[in-house]
Scaffold this motif. Structure first.
Motif, PDB file in Angstrom:
ATOM      1  N   ALA A 103       0.839  -1.200   0.000  1.00 27.48           N
ATOM      2  CA  ALA A 103       0.000   0.000   0.000  1.00 27.48           C
ATOM      3  C   ALA A 103       0.877   1.254   0.000  1.00 27.48           C
ATOM      4  CB  ALA A 103      -0.933  -0.013   1.210  1.00 27.48           C
ATOM      5  N   LYS A 104       1.925   1.256   0.811  1.00 24.94           N
ATOM      6  CA  LYS A 104       2.831   2.402   0.869  1.00 24.94           C
ATOM      7  C   LYS A 104       3.519   2.604  -0.477  1.00 24.94           C
ATOM      8  CE  LYS A 104       6.883   4.034   3.366  1.00 24.94           C
ATOM      9  NZ  LYS A 104       7.889   3.705   4.381  1.00 24.94           N
ATOM     10  N   ARG A 107       1.026   4.031  -3.034  1.00 28.30           N
ATOM     11  CA  ARG A 107       0.791   5.459  -2.817  1.00 28.30           C
ATOM     12  C   ARG A 107       1.973   6.282  -3.320  1.00 28.30           C
ATOM     13  NH1 ARG A 107      -1.360   3.650   2.186  1.00 28.30           N
ATOM     14  NH2 ARG A 107       0.555   4.211   3.291  1.00 28.30           N
ATOM     15  N   LYS A 108       3.176   5.767  -3.111  1.00 27.31           N
ATOM     16  CA  LYS A 108       4.376   6.505  -3.496  1.00 27.31           C
ATOM     17  C   LYS A 108       4.562   6.509  -5.024  1.00 27.31           C
ATOM     18  CE  LYS A 108       9.370   6.431  -2.870  1.00 27.31           C
ATOM     19  NZ  LYS A 108      10.504   5.717  -2.290  1.00 27.31           N
ATOM     20  N   TYR A 110       2.368   5.419  -7.563  1.00 24.84           N
ATOM     21  CA  TYR A 110       1.212   5.692  -8.448  1.00 24.84           C
ATOM     22  C   TYR A 110       0.322   6.821  -7.931  1.00 24.84           C
ATOM     23  CZ  TYR A 110       2.806   1.259 -10.299  1.00 24.84           C
ATOM     24  OH  TYR A 110       3.581   0.270 -10.821  1.00 24.84           O
ATOM     25  N   PHE A 111       0.784   7.548  -6.931  1.00 25.76           N
ATOM     26  CA  PHE A 111       0.059   8.688  -6.366  1.00 25.76           C
ATOM     27  C   PHE A 111      -1.356   8.312  -5.938  1.00 25.76           C
ATOM     28  CE2 PHE A 111       3.106  10.505  -9.455  1.00 25.76           C
ATOM     29  CZ  PHE A 111       3.935  11.164  -8.559  1.00 25.76           C
ATOM     30  N   LEU A 112      -1.488   7.161  -5.318  1.00 24.51           N
ATOM     31  CA  LEU A 112      -2.785   6.751  -4.767  1.00 24.51           C
ATOM     32  C   LEU A 112      -2.889   7.308  -3.355  1.00 24.51           C
ATOM     33  CD1 LEU A 112      -2.839   3.032  -5.957  1.00 24.51           C
ATOM     34  CD2 LEU A 112      -3.972   4.974  -7.019  1.00 24.51           C
ATOM     35  N   SER A 113      -4.109   7.528  -2.923  1.00 32.57           N
ATOM     36  CA  SER A 113      -4.280   8.111  -1.589  1.00 32.57           C
ATOM     37  C   SER A 113      -5.061   7.167  -0.694  1.00 32.57           C
ATOM     38  CB  SER A 113      -5.005   9.448  -1.676  1.00 32.57           C
ATOM     39  OG  SER A 113      -6.295   9.255  -2.188  1.00 32.57           O
ATOM     40  N   ASP A 114      -4.840   7.295   0.576  1.00 34.81           N
ATOM     41  CA  ASP A 114      -5.576   6.548   1.587  1.00 34.81           C
ATOM     42  C   ASP A 114      -6.824   7.365   1.919  1.00 34.81           C
ATOM     43  OD1 ASP A 114      -5.930   4.382   3.214  1.00 34.81           O
ATOM     44  OD2 ASP A 114      -4.571   5.066   4.800  1.00 34.81           O
ATOM     45  N   ASP A 115      -7.763   6.795   2.633  1.00 35.29           N
ATOM     46  CA  ASP A 115      -8.977   7.541   2.991  1.00 35.29           C
ATOM     47  C   ASP A 115      -8.609   8.790   3.792  1.00 35.29           C
ATOM     48  OD1 ASP A 115     -10.562   5.687   1.751  1.00 35.29           O
ATOM     49  OD2 ASP A 115     -10.853   4.481   3.569  1.00 35.29           O
ATOM     50  N   GLU A 117      -6.752  11.326   2.762  1.00 35.86           N
ATOM     51  CA  GLU A 117      -5.484  11.941   2.413  1.00 35.86           C
ATOM     52  C   GLU A 117      -5.671  12.816   1.186  1.00 35.86           C
ATOM     53  OE1 GLU A 117      -1.998   8.802   3.761  1.00 35.86           O
ATOM     54  OE2 GLU A 117      -2.645   8.807   1.705  1.00 35.86           O
ATOM     55  N   ILE A 119      -3.332  14.548  -1.894  1.00 39.65           N
ATOM     56  CA  ILE A 119      -2.004  14.435  -2.520  1.00 39.65           C
ATOM     57  C   ILE A 119      -1.646  15.788  -3.119  1.00 39.65           C
ATOM     58  CG2 ILE A 119      -0.681  13.330  -4.349  1.00 39.65           C
ATOM     59  CD1 ILE A 119      -2.430  10.878  -3.986  1.00 39.65           C
TER      60      ILE A 119
END
Length: 124
Positions: A103-104, A107-108, A110-115, A117, A119
């Motif tokens: 998951a980390k 996010r790093k 592919y610029f995905l975000s957590d609930d 967050e 970017i």
């Protein structure tokens, strides 16, 4: 003509069987001596050529051994590098089995975000 030349003309050789035997013996001795000299020269020539060949072979083997030692050292360094790479990849495999790490990484990379967050793209 000198007095010495006149005396030589007066002297004649003795032609007896003993004198002939001594002349043959002397000639035989000289032939044997000449043969011995020829054999020794041939042996020395053979020894010099053989020694040259042996020395040339030793030099080429020494040179080849030196090249192989250098190649061995280079391959040892390459092996060490590859072993370090293998360890790094094994650690990466262990990390990739962890969901939090994946998951980390997502996010790093592919610029995905957590609930919850947001970017922000910052210029580098």
């Amino acid at each position: 003509m000198g007095a010495l030349d006149k005396e030589k003309k007066k002297i004649s050789q003795i032609d007896s069987p003993y004198v002939q035997y001594q002349e043959k013996r002397t000639q035989s001795f000289e032939r044997k001596r000449l043969g011995l000299k020829r054999r020794l020269v041939f042996f020395m020539l053979f020894a010099v050529v053989t020694t040259g060949i042996v020395l040339a072979t030793l030099y080429s083997q020494k040179s080849a051994l030196k090249d192989k030692e250098a190649q061995k050292q280079e391959l040892k360094e390459q092996l060490s590098s590859l072993q370090k790479e293998e360890e790094r990849l094994k650690e990466e495999i262990v990390k990739l089995n962890d969901d939090e790490y994946i998951a980390k990484l997502a996010r790093k990379e592919y610029f995905l975000s957590d609930d919850g967050e947001i970017i922000f793209n910052l210029p580098e």
